[in-house]
Design an enzyme around this catalytic site. Structure first.
Site, PDB file in Angstrom:
ATOM      1  N   ASP A 227       3.669  47.395 -16.803  1.00 15.90           N
ATOM      2  CA  ASP A 227       4.786  47.418 -16.492  1.00 15.90           C
ATOM      3  C   ASP A 227       5.097  46.189 -15.784  1.00 15.90           C
ATOM      4  OD1 ASP A 227       7.270  48.073 -15.799  1.00 15.90           O
ATOM      5  OD2 ASP A 227       7.104  50.315 -15.151  1.00 15.90           O
TER       6      ASP A 227
HETATM    7  C1  BGC Z   1      10.508  49.578 -15.637  1.00 13.10           C
HETATM    8  C2  BGC Z   1       9.928  49.427 -17.050  1.00 13.10           C
HETATM    9  C3  BGC Z   1      10.738  48.485 -17.961  1.00 13.10           C
HETATM   10  C4  BGC Z   1      10.490  46.958 -17.307  1.00 13.10           C
HETATM   11  C5  BGC Z   1      11.144  45.894 -18.049  1.00 13.10           C
HETATM   12  C6  BGC Z   1      10.238  48.007 -15.166  1.00 13.10           C
HETATM   13  O1  BGC Z   1      10.713  48.112 -13.928  1.00 13.10           O
HETATM   14  O2  BGC Z   1       9.623  50.338 -14.983  1.00 13.10           O
HETATM   15  O3  BGC Z   1      10.268  50.743 -17.774  1.00 13.10           O
HETATM   16  O4  BGC Z   1      10.676  48.340 -19.243  1.00 13.10           O
HETATM   17  O5  BGC Z   1      10.806  47.097 -16.037  1.00 13.10           O
HETATM   18  O6  BGC Z   1      12.361  45.749 -17.544  1.00 13.10           O
END
Ligand code: BGC
Length: 666
Positions: A227
């Site tokens: 993530d």
């Molecule tokens: C989120 C993800 C997301 C990623 C990219 C993170 O903060 O938890 O679900 O895909 O950011 O934006």
């Protein structure tokens, strides 16, 4: 372009490839590798333009806000999860995104989790089935997906450091099970690890989760992405087989280099992930010929409307208040004009569609005058002229009040603090019910809401979820009876925020103890005998359904066909979600009273019946045994429950399972 293998890359290039080039792209080494561009979902496409790929906050494309995952789940219609995926993939094709960072199949352990609107269910089977169809819809159009957030990401506060302490059985039966089901059904191109720790180790560095379970047991053969910002130490995550650290991380290269020099990781460790990455990059290229733009903006909205219409849940309907009568109607609540279409954070779509006023749609469909007052301001501040609303409401025999929670209350990165509606909204409903005895409440929200303060005073409650750009079209069809409601709750609505799960906003020392084990959601409510406001699987329609003629046909040792008739007793065609649960009362290990193992959604014409059949297999009877580290079916008597909800069981039958003695323990 020549297809590269691990051998074609220098050690430096290989180390670079382990981390993103910028916020949304992988390295290409000046065109030696094809570019891969990733973009967010799951509630529609949220993508920054290519020019902005190296910055976090760039302007995003305007796209269709689809019904949020909570709504997709509430349809209980896998075909619509597939369609939803297709529409979002169509927008990916239009904007040239290669991978959609969605969907999330995390378990809704607490109604307070700030991202519940992005997740399917408290039930692993429902989440797994719907998640798999969503992924198929996206990938069948040549766009990659990211199954996220692996794993045990059921709370948002302190998500970067929170430690989810969960026992092995709950891990396998509840939290990892949706991932397992998805991976049995389909092959997402990527899995995204979560921010949190699981049993003391960050998901990004958790070899047990990433290698031993995800790859070796579940057979995942794509790449694991971190993530955004979840990868703390690049060599430790490499050791755990995290293939790609996202986004770019300044010290990642040096971390891996130093670890190689010290022998903490080997070049084979690097090559393992680089090979996965190359396979992934070329797989994305091979999928490209499948990309065909199919829908216009209008067609996407039409599809969103079909999903939204099936996703709304009629929680109660006293005195047949719905569908609305063709009489002058008062509509109150700013959200009727400016609907809450989605939750906040990385899945928040910048919409390309205008939202028609619910007032205009209702007036057109009912053919009567609809009077509207905003009643409360944006961001839930202030009740505008409460006296005026009451005076007006006193003059109407039918008042619709639209309330809910917007992105100021429901957003990634923070938990909700309560499941009660904002006091201003409760006040509005209370005021109106003092002067009118036919009040219909519409709730726009992303997770369970406590309606107990007003449910006895109002006639009907329609839970709209976050239905995306088509929300008012769907609402007007359902409220006027142009369509009959067929959504059912994919999560329990408890009376109190911590009835089923300790308050996730208090995690002493950053440790969230999942002490309830497998008893999550309705499993916990039934085990503890806790009354709930609306049970898992609940949802009414404008007709009644009668269930009869349950038949259980044995096909193999643990294979059964379960069939039954559902009779639509009403005067309009309507769809019913029937649910099949299985329970083993006298098991050696503590087991939930019953668990969802199959379901079916069927359109049944007025005053006619449909014969429904579903199948059960080994997984319907098994629990995860931590001693043998495998699923195990214990011989004995099981009950098959067929119901309209987890608490509205209409038919039951016993099944006696007698597997060969050598499979059993004495
Ligand atoms: C989120 C993800 C997301 C990623 C990219 C993170 O903060 O938890 O679900 O895909 O950011 O934006």
């Amino acid at each position: 372009m020549k297809k590269l293998t691990v051998k074609d890359l220098s050690l430096e290039e290989k180390i670079h490839l382990l981390t993103g080039k910028d916020v949304w792209r992988l390295h290409t080494f000046s065109g030696k590798l094809p570019e891969v561009f990733v973009a967010d979902g799951p509630n529609g496409l949220r993508m920054v333009s290519r020019e902005n790929a190296d910055n976090w906050g760039g302007e995003v494309y305007k796209t269709t806000a689809m019904p949020n995952v909570v709504n997709v789940a509430n349809t209980w219609n896998p075909a619509l999860a597939y369609e939803n995926g297709k529409v979002i993939a169509d927008e990916c094709i239009e904007h040239d995104a290669d991978v959609l960072l969605a969907p999330g199949v995390n378990i809704k352990r607490s109604p307070l989790c700030g991202r519940n609107f992005e997740y399917f269910s408290e039930d692993p089977y429902l989440a797994g089935v719907m998640g798999a169809e969503y992924i198929k819809g996206v990938q069948d159009k040549g766009i990659g997906t990211s199954l996220k957030h692996y794993a045990v990401n059921s709370s948002e506060n302190d998500r970067l450091c929170m430690n989810a302490e969960v026992d092995e059985r709950a891990l396998r039966e509840i939290y990892l099970r949706p991932f397992e089901i998805v991976l049995q059904e389909t092959k997402p191109t990527t899995v995204m690890c979560s921010y949190n720790k699981v049993n003391g180790i960050h998901a990004s560095e958790n070899r047990y989760l990433l290698k031993d379970i995800l790859r070796d047991i579940f057979g995942f053969d794509g790449i694991v992405i971190s993530d955004w910002g979840a990868c703390h130490n690049r060599w430790k995550s490499l050791k755990a087989t995290l293939d790609l650290c996202m986004p770019v991380k300044e010290d990642a290269f040096a971390q891996v280099k130093t670890a190689l020099e010290n022998g903490w990781v080997s070049e084979e460790d690097v090559d393992f992930c680089v090979e996965n990455l190359l396979n992934f990059i070329y797989r994305i290229q091979e999928m490209k010929p499948m990309r065909k733009l199919e829908f216009t903006e209008e067609q996407r909205l039409e599809k969103a409307k079909a999903i939204a219409t099936e996703s709304m849940v009629l929680l109660q309907n006293e005195n047949c208040a719905l569908p609305l009568k063709k009489i002058p109607t008062l509509l109150l609540g700013r959200m009727a004009e400016f609907p809450a279409t989605c939750g906040g954070g990385s899945s928040e779509v910048s919409s390309c569609h205008k939202h028609p006023h619910l007032k205009d749609l209702l007036a057109e469909k009912l053919g009567v005058e609809v009077t509207f007052r905003s009643a409360y301001e944006a961001h839930l501040n202030g009740l505008s002229s409460a006296r005026e609303c009451m005076d007006l409401a006193a003059r109407y025999d039918q008042v619709v009040v639209v309330v809910g929670e917007d992105t100021s209350l429901v957003c990634e990165g923070m938990n909700r603090t309560d499941i009660k509606l904002h006091p201003k909204h409760l006040q509005l409903i209370d005021n109106v019910t003092r002067v009118c005895d036919n009040v219909i409440v519409v709730i726009e929200a992303g997770s369970a809401v406590d309606t107990s303060a007003f449910q006895d005073k109002v006639n009907a409650i329609l839970y709209a979820g976050y239905a995306g750009d088509a929300v008012n079209y769907a609402l007007s069809d359902l409220l006027t009876g142009a369509a009959a409601p067929s959504g059912k709750l994919s999560e329990t609505f408890p009376y109190e925020k911590d009835d089923l799960c300790p308050d996730v906003n208090f995690t002493p020392g950053g440790v969230d103890s999942y002490g309830e084990g497998v008893f999550v959601g309705y499993r916990g409510a039934e085990d503890m005998g806790v009354d709930v406001l609306y049970p898992f699987g609940h949802g009414l329609s404008y007709v009644d359904f009668r269930y009869e003629n349950l038949q259980v046909e044995k096909k193999g040792e643990t294979d059964y066909v379960i069939s039954y008739d559902i009779y639509n007793e009403g005067a309009v065609d309507a769809a019913e979600v029937s649910q099949v649960y299985v329970g083993q009362a006298a098991a050696r290990v503590a087991r939930p009273v019953k668990e969802l193992k199959a379901f079916s959604k069927d359109v049944i014409p007025a005053r006619s019946k449909k014969h429904v059949s579903v199948t059960l297999d080994h997984s319907a009877f098994a629990y995860y045994n931590v001693c043998i580290k495998d699923w195990h079916v214990e011989n004995g008597t099981f009950t098959v429950y067929v119901g309209a909800s987890s608490q509205d069981i209409r038919l039951t039958q016993k099944i006696i399972v007698t597997l060969p003695d050598e499979t059993q323990f004495t």
